[in-house]
Design an enzyme around this catalytic site. Structure first.
Site, PDB file in Angstrom:
ATOM      1  N   CYS A 173       0.806  -1.226   0.000  1.00  0.00           N
ATOM      2  CA  CYS A 173       0.000   0.000   0.000  1.00  0.00           C
ATOM      3  C   CYS A 173       0.835   1.271   0.000  1.00  0.00           C
ATOM      4  CB  CYS A 173      -0.937   0.005   1.200  1.00  0.00           C
ATOM      5  SG  CYS A 173      -1.752  -1.578   1.496  1.00  0.00           S
ATOM      6  N   HIS A 311      -3.423   7.156   6.638  1.00  0.00           N
ATOM      7  CA  HIS A 311      -3.558   5.919   5.858  1.00  0.00           C
ATOM      8  C   HIS A 311      -4.926   5.279   6.113  1.00  0.00           C
ATOM      9  CE1 HIS A 311      -2.368   2.361   3.701  1.00  0.00           C
ATOM     10  NE2 HIS A 311      -2.561   1.587   4.754  1.00  0.00           N
ATOM     11  N   GLU A 322      -2.285   3.350  13.918  1.00  0.00           N
ATOM     12  CA  GLU A 322      -1.912   4.610  13.275  1.00  0.00           C
ATOM     13  C   GLU A 322      -2.175   5.802  14.193  1.00  0.00           C
ATOM     14  OE1 GLU A 322      -2.447   7.020   9.062  1.00  0.00           O
ATOM     15  OE2 GLU A 322      -3.741   5.301   9.487  1.00  0.00           O
ATOM     16  N   LYS A 343      -9.876   7.894   2.243  1.00  0.00           N
ATOM     17  CA  LYS A 343     -10.277   6.583   1.724  1.00  0.00           C
ATOM     18  C   LYS A 343     -11.786   6.359   1.885  1.00  0.00           C
ATOM     19  CE  LYS A 343      -6.001   3.838   2.130  1.00  0.00           C
ATOM     20  NZ  LYS A 343      -5.060   4.849   2.634  1.00  0.00           N
ATOM     21  N   HIS A 348      -9.469   2.311  -0.954  1.00  0.00           N
ATOM     22  CA  HIS A 348      -8.044   1.976  -0.901  1.00  0.00           C
ATOM     23  C   HIS A 348      -7.570   1.612  -2.302  1.00  0.00           C
ATOM     24  CE1 HIS A 348      -4.207   0.755   0.287  1.00  0.00           C
ATOM     25  NE2 HIS A 348      -4.475   0.102   1.398  1.00  0.00           N
ATOM     26  N   PHE A 408       1.385  -3.544   3.704  1.00  0.00           N
ATOM     27  CA  PHE A 408       1.619  -4.914   4.149  1.00  0.00           C
ATOM     28  C   PHE A 408       3.100  -5.231   4.003  1.00  0.00           C
ATOM     29  CE2 PHE A 408      -2.504  -7.633   3.920  1.00  0.00           C
ATOM     30  CZ  PHE A 408      -3.052  -6.858   4.929  1.00  0.00           C
TER      31      PHE A 408
END
Length: 423
Positions: A173, A311, A322, A343, A348, A408
């Site tokens: 990502c 994010h 986060e 998002k 995403h 990831f």
């Protein structure tokens, strides 16, 4: 003498401003900079419900509601996965926006930096289907070239006549954020003068959705499907996948001014750091390190940020980590620096996510507003302690903004942009 020369070179590198002179976007909330801005101002979502007999249940997703086959010749199309098509078109849009015909006149001083998760995944999956169903046992000659992860970067460099470095980044990502940071480093070091940098993803196929569903990470379809992505919310049920492509033309300030290019904003700082923790679960230390590195490169304190695009994938495990990282980095400014997660609108976009969210930051700088985290009326207590911007956007001058992406595998990318009006 050698030491003095090295210090001079290092000082020159630090002083190089990196200008954003071109913007190209194809996204679920707009196909141009203007339409994306309109969607952000209105908190208009691109998320909808998707059903297929091949899947166990309906899924929310955010597609680009357009096909682009007419943009390419019949000879070209077999080589071009949808991800590659999106990359080519967004890069072309950015190039035209920057007032560049092509990059051949820059010789080896121009580069392409591309981020993606799956690249030509749809082409690869279709060939796999044909092979295992017995339709074909030997692929067409173009299949390999269509499914390469670096196909987007290669096609851009070929079409735009870019003769310098061509690099592809696949850090999940954070892929396009890593690509943009790489481009900035090479410009600041003096290796190149100009770059096309960004990312693309088009993986909204049943086989990909089914694979993600195996992670138990995808959201349920909300009664109002467009509200299915709810970052930081107590009601969030998981992430929503989207597709699209965003590219920027980046160049040294001197290079941009020499050719009298308009400057949209400056990339002031960047930071890349790894969690060193788990292949699928985030850890705050990597996010903290990436943000601090970006702020250090930008030469500003966290309290000087006017906006952070988080994010925030709307997952149970990701959002609280986060928020903890943001609180650590912001310190006493945690309650004063506005934070939102867009998002909720564009979903995403995987390999294009960092670039899309950097675009949001640039638009915030240029148009003096803070975008909201849409559909956030009930903040999860685990996500409290920061200054959330909820429901609707706010009019406010923005001088510095930062985006954070956490991929990831634990690769985190933070990017800081500053307004061109500060100079």
């Amino acid at each position: 003498m050698l030491l003095i020369w090295l210090l001079k070179i290092c000082k020159q590198a630090v002083m190089i401003d990196i200008a954003i002179t071109g913007i190209g976007v194809i996204s679920p909330i707009g196909m141009t900079e203007t339409t994306v801005l309109e969607s952000l101002l209105a908190s208009r979502s691109g998320v909808r419900a998707f059903e297929s007999q091949a899947l166990s249940r309906p899924f929310p997703m955010a597609p680009v509601e357009a096909q682009f086959n007419d943009s390419f010749t019949r000879v070209e199309l077999p080589f071009l996965d949808r991800t590659t098509q999106l990359a080519i078109l967004a890069a072309q849009q950015a190039t035209e926006n920057a007032g560049i015909v092509n990059y051949s006149s820059f010789g080896e001083r121009a580069g392409v930096f591309f981020g993606t998760v799956r690249g030509g995944g749809a082409t690869e999956w279709e060939w796999t289907r044909q092979f295992y169903t017995g339709e074909k046992k030997t692929a067409k000659p173009y299949v390999i070239m269509g499914c390469m992860a670096n196909a987007g970067a290669a096609q851009i460099s070929i079409r735009q006549q870019v003769y310098g470095p061509t690099a592809s980044h696949t850090s999940a990502c954070s892929s396009s954020g890593s690509a943009i940071a790489d481009a900035c480093r090479q410009i600041r070091s003096g290796e190149i003068d100009v770059a096309i940098a960004g990312g693309a993803e088009a993986a909204l196929t049943p086989v990909f959705l089914g694979a993600w569903d195996g992670l138990r990470a995808l959201a349920e379809v909300d009664p109002v499907p467009s509200q299915s992505c709810r970052p930081f919310s107590r009601q969030r049920t998981g992430l929503v996948l989207g597709e699209g492509s965003v590219f920027f033309v980046l160049e040294s300030r001197e290079h941009a001014e020499r050719r009298q290019a308009p400057i949209h904003a400056f990339v002031a700082g960047w930071g890349i750091a790894s969690d060193g923790y788990h292949i699928g679960s985030p850890h705050q230390r990597g996010q903290i390190a990436a943000m601090r590195s970006a702020l250090r490169t930008a030469g500003i304190d966290a309290s000087e940020l006017d906006y952070i695009n988080a994010h925030a994938t709307a997952t149970r495990g990701g959002d609280p980590v986060e928020v903890a990282a943001l609180k650590e980095v912001l310190g006493n400014a945690a309650q004063s620096v506005p934070v939102s997660a867009t998002k909720a609108l564009h979903a995403h976009m995987l390999g294009a996510a960092s670039a899309m969210e950097l675009l949001v930051c640039v638009l915030a700088l240029r148009h003096s507003f803070i975008p909201a985290t849409a559909h956030l009326s009930d903040i999860d207590p685990e996500c409290s302690g920061i200054r959330h911007v909820t429901e609707t956007m706010r009019d406010q001058p923005v001088r510095h903004a930062m985006s954070l992406s956490a991929g990831f595998g634990g690769t985190n990318a933070a990017l800081v942009v500053r307004s061109s009006t500060l100079d």
